[in-house]
Design a protein around this motif. Sequence first.
Motif, PDB file in Angstrom:
ATOM      1  N   VAL A   8      22.860  15.942  75.984  1.00  0.00           N
ATOM      2  CA  VAL A   8      23.705  16.044  74.803  1.00  0.00           C
ATOM      3  C   VAL A   8      24.634  17.235  74.970  1.00  0.00           C
ATOM      4  CG1 VAL A   8      23.744  16.420  72.312  1.00  0.00           C
ATOM      5  CG2 VAL A   8      21.918  15.073  73.319  1.00  0.00           C
ATOM      6  N   THR A   9      25.929  17.029  74.719  1.00  0.00           N
ATOM      7  CA  THR A   9      26.896  18.119  74.715  1.00  0.00           C
ATOM      8  C   THR A   9      27.517  18.200  73.329  1.00  0.00           C
ATOM      9  OG1 THR A   9      27.401  17.758  77.049  1.00  0.00           O
ATOM     10  CG2 THR A   9      28.977  19.058  75.786  1.00  0.00           C
ATOM     11  N   ILE A  10      27.459  19.386  72.733  1.00  0.00           N
ATOM     12  CA  ILE A  10      28.026  19.599  71.398  1.00  0.00           C
ATOM     13  C   ILE A  10      29.220  20.525  71.549  1.00  0.00           C
ATOM     14  CG2 ILE A  10      27.619  20.485  69.085  1.00  0.00           C
ATOM     15  CD1 ILE A  10      24.656  19.771  69.488  1.00  0.00           C
ATOM     16  N   SER A  11      30.390  20.057  71.123  1.00  0.00           N
ATOM     17  CA  SER A  11      31.615  20.857  71.203  1.00  0.00           C
ATOM     18  C   SER A  11      32.067  21.227  69.801  1.00  0.00           C
ATOM     19  CB  SER A  11      32.727  20.068  71.885  1.00  0.00           C
ATOM     20  OG  SER A  11      32.368  19.736  73.195  1.00  0.00           O
ATOM     21  N   THR A  12      32.342  22.510  69.605  1.00  0.00           N
ATOM     22  CA  THR A  12      32.882  22.978  68.336  1.00  0.00           C
ATOM     23  C   THR A  12      34.097  23.846  68.619  1.00  0.00           C
ATOM     24  OG1 THR A  12      31.347  24.845  68.352  1.00  0.00           O
ATOM     25  CG2 THR A  12      30.696  22.908  67.097  1.00  0.00           C
ATOM     26  N   ARG A  13      34.908  24.053  67.597  1.00  0.00           N
ATOM     27  CA  ARG A  13      36.129  24.850  67.743  1.00  0.00           C
ATOM     28  C   ARG A  13      35.969  26.165  67.006  1.00  0.00           C
ATOM     29  NH1 ARG A  13      40.545  25.777  70.652  1.00  0.00           N
ATOM     30  NH2 ARG A  13      42.291  26.437  69.416  1.00  0.00           N
ATOM     31  N   ASP A  14      36.126  27.278  67.720  1.00  0.00           N
ATOM     32  CA  ASP A  14      36.099  28.604  67.107  1.00  0.00           C
ATOM     33  C   ASP A  14      37.548  28.980  66.835  1.00  0.00           C
ATOM     34  OD1 ASP A  14      35.892  31.225  66.363  1.00  0.00           O
ATOM     35  OD2 ASP A  14      34.449  31.765  67.915  1.00  0.00           O
ATOM     36  N   SER A  15      38.003  28.749  65.593  1.00  0.00           N
ATOM     37  CA  SER A  15      39.409  28.973  65.274  1.00  0.00           C
ATOM     38  C   SER A  15      39.755  30.457  65.248  1.00  0.00           C
ATOM     39  CB  SER A  15      39.772  28.310  63.951  1.00  0.00           C
ATOM     40  OG  SER A  15      38.950  28.805  62.919  1.00  0.00           O
ATOM     41  N   ALA A  16      38.800  31.315  64.911  1.00  0.00           N
ATOM     42  CA  ALA A  16      39.064  32.756  64.888  1.00  0.00           C
ATOM     43  C   ALA A  16      39.324  33.283  66.292  1.00  0.00           C
ATOM     44  CB  ALA A  16      37.897  33.498  64.254  1.00  0.00           C
ATOM     45  N   ALA A  17      38.546  32.813  67.266  1.00  0.00           N
ATOM     46  CA  ALA A  17      38.723  33.253  68.656  1.00  0.00           C
ATOM     47  C   ALA A  17      39.740  32.386  69.389  1.00  0.00           C
ATOM     48  CB  ALA A  17      37.385  33.224  69.391  1.00  0.00           C
ATOM     49  N   GLY A  18      40.037  31.209  68.842  1.00  0.00           N
ATOM     50  CA  GLY A  18      41.048  30.334  69.435  1.00  0.00           C
ATOM     51  C   GLY A  18      40.582  29.585  70.664  1.00  0.00           C
ATOM     52  N   HIS A  19      39.301  29.217  70.719  1.00  0.00           N
ATOM     53  CA  HIS A  19      38.827  28.451  71.869  1.00  0.00           C
ATOM     54  C   HIS A  19      37.685  27.517  71.456  1.00  0.00           C
ATOM     55  CE1 HIS A  19      35.139  30.867  72.301  1.00  0.00           C
ATOM     56  NE2 HIS A  19      35.905  31.910  72.021  1.00  0.00           N
ATOM     57  N   ALA A  43      21.316  22.888  66.393  1.00  0.00           N
ATOM     58  CA  ALA A  43      22.747  23.207  66.471  1.00  0.00           C
ATOM     59  C   ALA A  43      23.328  23.493  65.090  1.00  0.00           C
ATOM     60  CB  ALA A  43      23.497  22.050  67.137  1.00  0.00           C
ATOM     61  N   LEU A  44      22.946  22.697  64.098  1.00  0.00           N
ATOM     62  CA  LEU A  44      23.478  22.907  62.747  1.00  0.00           C
ATOM     63  C   LEU A  44      22.991  24.210  62.126  1.00  0.00           C
ATOM     64  CD1 LEU A  44      23.280  19.301  61.265  1.00  0.00           C
ATOM     65  CD2 LEU A  44      25.341  20.605  61.825  1.00  0.00           C
ATOM     66  N   THR A  45      21.759  24.601  62.419  1.00  0.00           N
ATOM     67  CA  THR A  45      21.231  25.832  61.832  1.00  0.00           C
ATOM     68  C   THR A  45      21.791  27.077  62.525  1.00  0.00           C
ATOM     69  OG1 THR A  45      19.263  25.719  63.220  1.00  0.00           O
ATOM     70  CG2 THR A  45      19.110  24.771  61.008  1.00  0.00           C
ATOM     71  N   HIS A  46      22.338  26.929  63.737  1.00  0.00           N
ATOM     72  CA  HIS A  46      22.893  28.080  64.446  1.00  0.00           C
ATOM     73  C   HIS A  46      24.408  28.130  64.394  1.00  0.00           C
ATOM     74  CE1 HIS A  46      18.809  28.169  65.983  1.00  0.00           C
ATOM     75  NE2 HIS A  46      19.023  29.444  66.210  1.00  0.00           N
ATOM     76  N   MET A  47      25.021  27.224  63.648  1.00  0.00           N
ATOM     77  CA  MET A  47      26.473  27.220  63.510  1.00  0.00           C
ATOM     78  C   MET A  47      26.891  28.239  62.444  1.00  0.00           C
ATOM     79  SD  MET A  47      28.700  23.766  63.032  1.00  0.00           S
ATOM     80  CE  MET A  47      27.566  22.714  63.913  1.00  0.00           C
ATOM     81  N   GLU A  48      27.970  28.937  62.695  1.00  0.00           N
ATOM     82  CA  GLU A  48      28.478  29.911  61.720  1.00  0.00           C
ATOM     83  C   GLU A  48      29.723  29.351  61.060  1.00  0.00           C
ATOM     84  OE1 GLU A  48      29.123  33.747  63.398  1.00  0.00           O
ATOM     85  OE2 GLU A  48      27.169  33.783  64.381  1.00  0.00           O
ATOM     86  N   PHE A  49      29.759  29.365  59.732  1.00  0.00           N
ATOM     87  CA  PHE A  49      30.916  28.901  58.997  1.00  0.00           C
ATOM     88  C   PHE A  49      31.640  30.100  58.398  1.00  0.00           C
ATOM     89  CE2 PHE A  49      27.896  25.404  58.902  1.00  0.00           C
ATOM     90  CZ  PHE A  49      28.692  24.347  59.309  1.00  0.00           C
ATOM     91  N   ARG A  50      32.938  30.083  58.507  1.00  0.00           N
ATOM     92  CA  ARG A  50      33.739  31.203  57.961  1.00  0.00           C
ATOM     93  C   ARG A  50      34.741  30.677  56.965  1.00  0.00           C
ATOM     94  NH1 ARG A  50      34.939  34.029  63.748  1.00  0.00           N
ATOM     95  NH2 ARG A  50      32.773  34.248  64.289  1.00  0.00           N
TER      96      ARG A  50
END
Length: 50
Positions: A8-19, A43-50
Amino acid sequence: MSIHPLSVTISTRDSAAGHDVQQQYIVQTKHPRWELLKIFVHALTHMEFR
């Protein structure tokens, strides 16, 4: 019961860091659905929302 590979590969976007951030999980298991659920919950419990 046979052992199944699960990748399984989970991809998310870090908009603050831009990558993009990718996490990959590779598991050998007899219960792929249960392992998949545990990976997504982790994965959901370790995701940070801003």
